[in-house]
Design a protein around this motif. Structure first.
Motif, mmCIF file in Angstrom:
data_model
loop_
_atom_site.group_PDB
_atom_site.id
_atom_site.type_symbol
_atom_site.label_atom_id
_atom_site.label_comp_id
_atom_site.label_asym_id
_atom_site.label_seq_id
_atom_site.Cartn_x
_atom_site.Cartn_y
_atom_site.Cartn_z
ATOM 1 N N LYS A 1 25.517 -9.286 -31.670
ATOM 2 C CA LYS A 1 24.958 -10.588 -32.064
ATOM 3 C C LYS A 1 25.422 -11.684 -31.102
ATOM 4 C CE LYS A 1 24.425 -13.697 -36.001
ATOM 5 N NZ LYS A 1 24.718 -14.899 -35.205
ATOM 6 N N ARG A 2 26.715 -11.664 -30.751
ATOM 7 C CA ARG A 2 27.205 -12.668 -29.797
ATOM 8 C C ARG A 2 26.492 -12.533 -28.455
ATOM 9 N NH1 ARG A 2 32.313 -11.345 -32.044
ATOM 10 N NH2 ARG A 2 32.718 -9.951 -30.288
ATOM 11 N N GLU A 3 26.348 -11.291 -27.995
ATOM 12 C CA GLU A 3 25.664 -11.081 -26.721
ATOM 13 C C GLU A 3 24.202 -11.509 -26.800
ATOM 14 O OE1 GLU A 3 26.266 -6.987 -25.890
ATOM 15 O OE2 GLU A 3 28.345 -7.232 -25.216
ATOM 16 N N ALA A 4 23.548 -11.202 -27.936
ATOM 17 C CA ALA A 4 22.144 -11.601 -28.098
ATOM 18 C C ALA A 4 22.005 -13.116 -28.129
ATOM 19 C CB ALA A 4 21.575 -10.986 -29.377
ATOM 20 N N ASP A 5 22.933 -13.795 -28.820
ATOM 21 C CA ASP A 5 22.883 -15.259 -28.857
ATOM 22 C C ASP A 5 23.083 -15.844 -27.466
ATOM 23 O OD1 ASP A 5 22.486 -15.174 -31.556
ATOM 24 O OD2 ASP A 5 24.593 -15.501 -32.076
ATOM 25 N N ALA B 1 31.223 -0.271 -36.898
ATOM 26 C CA ALA B 1 29.832 -0.746 -36.881
ATOM 27 C C ALA B 1 29.765 -2.256 -37.040
ATOM 28 C CB ALA B 1 29.041 -0.070 -37.999
ATOM 29 N N GLU B 2 30.605 -2.819 -37.925
ATOM 30 C CA GLU B 2 30.609 -4.269 -38.107
ATOM 31 C C GLU B 2 31.072 -4.977 -36.830
ATOM 32 O OE1 GLU B 2 33.057 -4.938 -41.462
ATOM 33 O OE2 GLU B 2 31.513 -4.367 -42.934
ATOM 34 N N ASN B 3 32.100 -4.427 -36.189
ATOM 35 C CA ASN B 3 32.568 -5.023 -34.940
ATOM 36 C C ASN B 3 31.495 -4.949 -33.854
ATOM 37 O OD1 ASN B 3 35.086 -5.657 -36.017
ATOM 38 N ND2 ASN B 3 35.984 -3.699 -35.424
ATOM 39 N N GLU B 4 30.831 -3.785 -33.768
ATOM 40 C CA GLU B 4 29.766 -3.642 -32.774
ATOM 41 C C GLU B 4 28.604 -4.584 -33.077
ATOM 42 O OE1 GLU B 4 28.753 0.446 -32.836
ATOM 43 O OE2 GLU B 4 30.574 1.129 -31.823
ATOM 44 N N THR B 5 28.285 -4.748 -34.375
ATOM 45 C CA THR B 5 27.206 -5.660 -34.750
ATOM 46 C C THR B 5 27.538 -7.090 -34.363
ATOM 47 O OG1 THR B 5 26.573 -4.237 -36.602
ATOM 48 C CG2 THR B 5 25.842 -6.531 -36.684
#
Length: 212
Positions: free
Chosen positions: A92-96, A84-88
């Motif tokens: 986040k990188r993709e959203a940024d 879950a942390e890796n997916e988060t």
């Protein structure tokens, strides 16, 4: 060292104790207590101890089994948290990256909108395509500033500068060269021209000026 007692040997001892008890009872021997009470009590205690041992062993095995299940669940939960942390972090990188791309596209669209508005503002007949493109721009960017604000401000500043220049031209010639009537008319003409230019500057700033 003798072999450990088995249930079969315990049964044999119990049987022999019974025979000894019968014998001692018939012969009035002091062995009757040992055979009739002590040996059966010892065998009963041994059976009770064995039962407790088996119960504790079963309890221990159950605890071990429960611990193994808890360990497996804890391991699964830890691995799930890591995923879950890796997916988060990935999200986040993709959203940024998407936000940065959106900002880049919005800036490019705003620049295109300003250029289009300047073209329409300065053109006598911008054409239906340009006006349609501007309408689409306002649909896509409803929060954008007034696209004509910048060209209006520039046009207004041109008229204002022209008015100042006209006002500075009122350097009256000497009275010996021109009549007073001419000089008064010259001065009034400059004032009238400056007033007209100032009015055009105000109209351009408000957007009420007829584009010519």
């Amino acid at each position: 060292m003798s072999e450990r007692l088995t249930p079969q040997r315990e049964a044999e001892i119990d049987a022999r104790a019974g025979h000894l008890y019968d014998y001692s009872t018939r012969h009035n021997d002091d062995w009757d207590v040992l055979a009739g009470e002590d040996v059966p009590a010892l065998l009963a205690e041994l059976a009770a101890v064995r039962a407790e041992r088996d119960a504790f062993r079963d309890q221990r095995n159950n605890v071990f089994a429960t611990n193994e299940k808890l360990h497996d669940k804890a391991t699964e939960a830890f691995e799930a948290r890591l995923r879950a942390e890796n997916e988060t972090r990935t999200v986040k990188r993709e959203a940024d990256a998407l936000r940065a791309r959106v900002a880049e596209l919005e800036n490019a669209l705003a620049a295109a909108g300003r250029s289009l508005s300047s073209f329409i503002f300065d053109s006598d007949d911008p054409g239906a395509d340009a006006l349609g493109a501007q309408w689409l721009y306002h649909q896509a960017m409803p929060q954008a500033d007034d696209p004509f604000a910048q060209p209006r401000a520039f046009r207004s500043s041109v008229f204002s500068e022209a008015a100042k220049t006209v006002e500075e031209m009122d350097g009256r010639p000497t009275d010996g060269e021109y009549s007073r009537e001419y000089l008064n008319g010259y001065s009034h003409g400059l004032e009238d021209a400056a007033e007209r230019l100032e009015k055009r500057a105000d109209q351009a700033a408000e957007g009420s000026e007829a584009v010519s």
